[in-house]
Design a protein around this motif. Structure first.
Motif, PDB file in Angstrom:
ATOM      1  N   MET A   1       0.846  -1.182   0.000  1.00  0.00           N
ATOM      2  CA  MET A   1       0.000   0.000   0.000  1.00  0.00           C
ATOM      3  C   MET A   1       0.881   1.231   0.000  1.00  0.00           C
ATOM      4  SD  MET A   1      -1.243  -0.056   3.938  1.00  0.00           S
ATOM      5  CE  MET A   1      -1.545  -1.817   3.762  1.00  0.00           C
ATOM      6  N   VAL A   3       0.821   5.353   1.261  1.00  0.00           N
ATOM      7  CA  VAL A   3       0.144   6.447   1.957  1.00  0.00           C
ATOM      8  C   VAL A   3       0.988   7.706   1.804  1.00  0.00           C
ATOM      9  CG1 VAL A   3      -0.995   4.924   3.622  1.00  0.00           C
ATOM     10  CG2 VAL A   3       1.230   5.923   4.187  1.00  0.00           C
ATOM     11  N   ARG A 181      -5.399   7.670   1.320  1.00  0.00           N
ATOM     12  CA  ARG A 181      -3.935   7.578   1.306  1.00  0.00           C
ATOM     13  C   ARG A 181      -3.349   8.096   2.628  1.00  0.00           C
ATOM     14  NH1 ARG A 181      -1.665   6.792  -3.728  1.00  0.00           N
ATOM     15  NH2 ARG A 181       0.213   7.935  -3.133  1.00  0.00           N
ATOM     16  N   ALA A 183      -2.853   7.015   6.829  1.00  0.00           N
ATOM     17  CA  ALA A 183      -2.916   5.989   7.873  1.00  0.00           C
ATOM     18  C   ALA A 183      -3.199   6.651   9.218  1.00  0.00           C
ATOM     19  CB  ALA A 183      -1.612   5.210   7.948  1.00  0.00           C
ATOM     20  N   HIS A 197     -10.325   2.814   9.989  1.00  0.00           N
ATOM     21  CA  HIS A 197     -10.551   1.965   8.810  1.00  0.00           C
ATOM     22  C   HIS A 197     -11.955   2.175   8.260  1.00  0.00           C
ATOM     23  CE1 HIS A 197     -10.803  -1.571   6.237  1.00  0.00           C
ATOM     24  NE2 HIS A 197     -11.845  -1.992   6.948  1.00  0.00           N
ATOM     25  N   THR A 202      -6.363   4.020   6.405  1.00  0.00           N
ATOM     26  CA  THR A 202      -5.708   2.777   6.766  1.00  0.00           C
ATOM     27  C   THR A 202      -5.572   2.755   8.287  1.00  0.00           C
ATOM     28  OG1 THR A 202      -4.441   2.652   4.696  1.00  0.00           O
ATOM     29  CG2 THR A 202      -3.598   1.407   6.579  1.00  0.00           C
ATOM     30  N   VAL A 204      -4.386   1.379  11.781  1.00  0.00           N
ATOM     31  CA  VAL A 204      -3.267   0.591  12.310  1.00  0.00           C
ATOM     32  C   VAL A 204      -3.418   0.498  13.827  1.00  0.00           C
ATOM     33  CG1 VAL A 204      -0.767   0.333  12.467  1.00  0.00           C
ATOM     34  CG2 VAL A 204      -1.778   1.476  10.470  1.00  0.00           C
ATOM     35  N   ARG A 237      -7.392  -7.955  12.173  1.00  0.00           N
ATOM     36  CA  ARG A 237      -6.862  -8.110  10.813  1.00  0.00           C
ATOM     37  C   ARG A 237      -7.966  -8.517   9.847  1.00  0.00           C
ATOM     38  NH1 ARG A 237      -3.047 -11.287  13.467  1.00  0.00           N
ATOM     39  NH2 ARG A 237      -1.138 -10.182  14.031  1.00  0.00           N
ATOM     40  N   GLY A 240      -9.903  -5.791   8.534  1.00  0.00           N
ATOM     41  CA  GLY A 240      -9.237  -4.863   7.637  1.00  0.00           C
ATOM     42  C   GLY A 240      -8.220  -3.953   8.272  1.00  0.00           C
ATOM     43  N   LEU A 242      -4.520  -3.111  10.084  1.00  0.00           N
ATOM     44  CA  LEU A 242      -3.140  -3.546  10.235  1.00  0.00           C
ATOM     45  C   LEU A 242      -2.806  -3.611  11.724  1.00  0.00           C
ATOM     46  CD1 LEU A 242      -1.156  -1.448   7.585  1.00  0.00           C
ATOM     47  CD2 LEU A 242      -1.760  -3.865   7.463  1.00  0.00           C
ATOM     48  N   LEU A 254       3.743  -0.066   6.271  1.00  0.00           N
ATOM     49  CA  LEU A 254       3.167   0.865   5.305  1.00  0.00           C
ATOM     50  C   LEU A 254       3.983   0.937   4.013  1.00  0.00           C
ATOM     51  CD1 LEU A 254       2.180   3.757   7.741  1.00  0.00           C
ATOM     52  CD2 LEU A 254       0.687   2.007   6.745  1.00  0.00           C
TER      53      LEU A 254
END
Length: 263
Positions: A1, A3, A181, A183, A197, A202, A204, A237, A240, A242, A254
């Protein structure tokens, strides 16, 4: 991915707030709960961090101010451990001890500086989205040696905090990055990672060893994707998110180098 930017949580992500709470609550136990053995301090800490009364969540929803939520948590703590009732007047001295010790104990996590240096060197934009007041977190980051990180969104910015999706989207907007884009990194599995998410970022989860909330932690009242255990890495996980165990794993997770990959 790929970001373009990373938004960070502060407490127990960049700053060792658990350690600062442990010091503050140890001082409270010695002064106000001397009948409770010192060996029970981990349980007192867990009680504070799990917030069984849900008062901090009410604060982040704009239902009460920061001092009030702290007073109510102190009252519940005393009730749970057989201490004297905490009144509005007695809370003044209690809070002077608690907050004074807490503030003196702020330090950055050992992995914070190196991870920030790596992602900034890679050209990523970085900023903070937090469920505490912006000025408080700016002060905390200065004390912890991370003053260059801008606090973009605090609970006072919109009048409410995470897990509301608008908080993450406002953070991405102020960072100047597309949410898709961007995180978001935080230590709370649902309030931070899963909510980010679901907002289109993204998410995490920083699952530090020894830093999960104790039994009774319910995560967020927002939809959690049907998770039975909100602190289960495999379930996160599958939803979806991380999962990393240290910030040193973040750049590789990342796609920006680093010595370890996300587990």
């Amino acid at each position: 991915m790929t970001v373009d930017g990373i938004l960070f949580d502060v407490d127990d992500t960049l700053v060792d707030t658990k350690g600062a709470f442990a010091a503050a609550l140890a001082a409270v136990r010695a002064e106000y709960l001397p009948h409770v053995p010192r060996a029970h301090e981990p349980q007192i800490l867990s009680h504070w961090r799990t917030d069984p009364g849900g008062y901090y969540s009410r604060y982040t929803r704009g239902e009460m101010d920061h001092v009030t939520q702290r007073r109510l948590r102190a009252a519940l703590l005393h009730e749970t451990y057989g201490g004297a009732p905490v009144t509005e007047s007695s809370f003044v001295a209690w809070d002077a001890l608690f907050w004074g010790t807490f503030e003196k104990s702020w330090t950055a996590h050992d992995d914070a500086r190196a991870a920030l240096d790596v992602v900034v060197a890679a050209g990523l934009r970085v900023g903070v989205v937090t469920n505490a007041a912006s000025r408080l977190q700016e002060h905390k980051l200065r004390v912890a040696g991370l003053a260059e990180l801008p606090v973009l969104v605090g609970v006072d910015t919109l009048g409410f905090g995470k897990p509301d999706h608008r908080v993450f989207l406002e953070g991405a907007r102020l960072l100047g990055a597309d949410p898709a884009r961007t995180a978001y990194v935080g230590d709370e599995p649902t309030v931070d990672a899963l909510a980010a998410h679901q907002a289109g970022l993204t998410g995490v989860w920083l699952d530090r060893v020894g830093h999960r909330r104790g039994p009774g932690y319910a995560g967020s009242p927002a939809p959690d994707g049907g998770l039975r255990d909100v602190q289960d890495p495999d379930a996160l996980r599958a939803a979806g998110v991380l999962v990393v165990t240290t910030l040193s794993e973040l750049p590789a997770a990342l796609g920006y180098g680093g010595s370890q990959a996300a587990r």
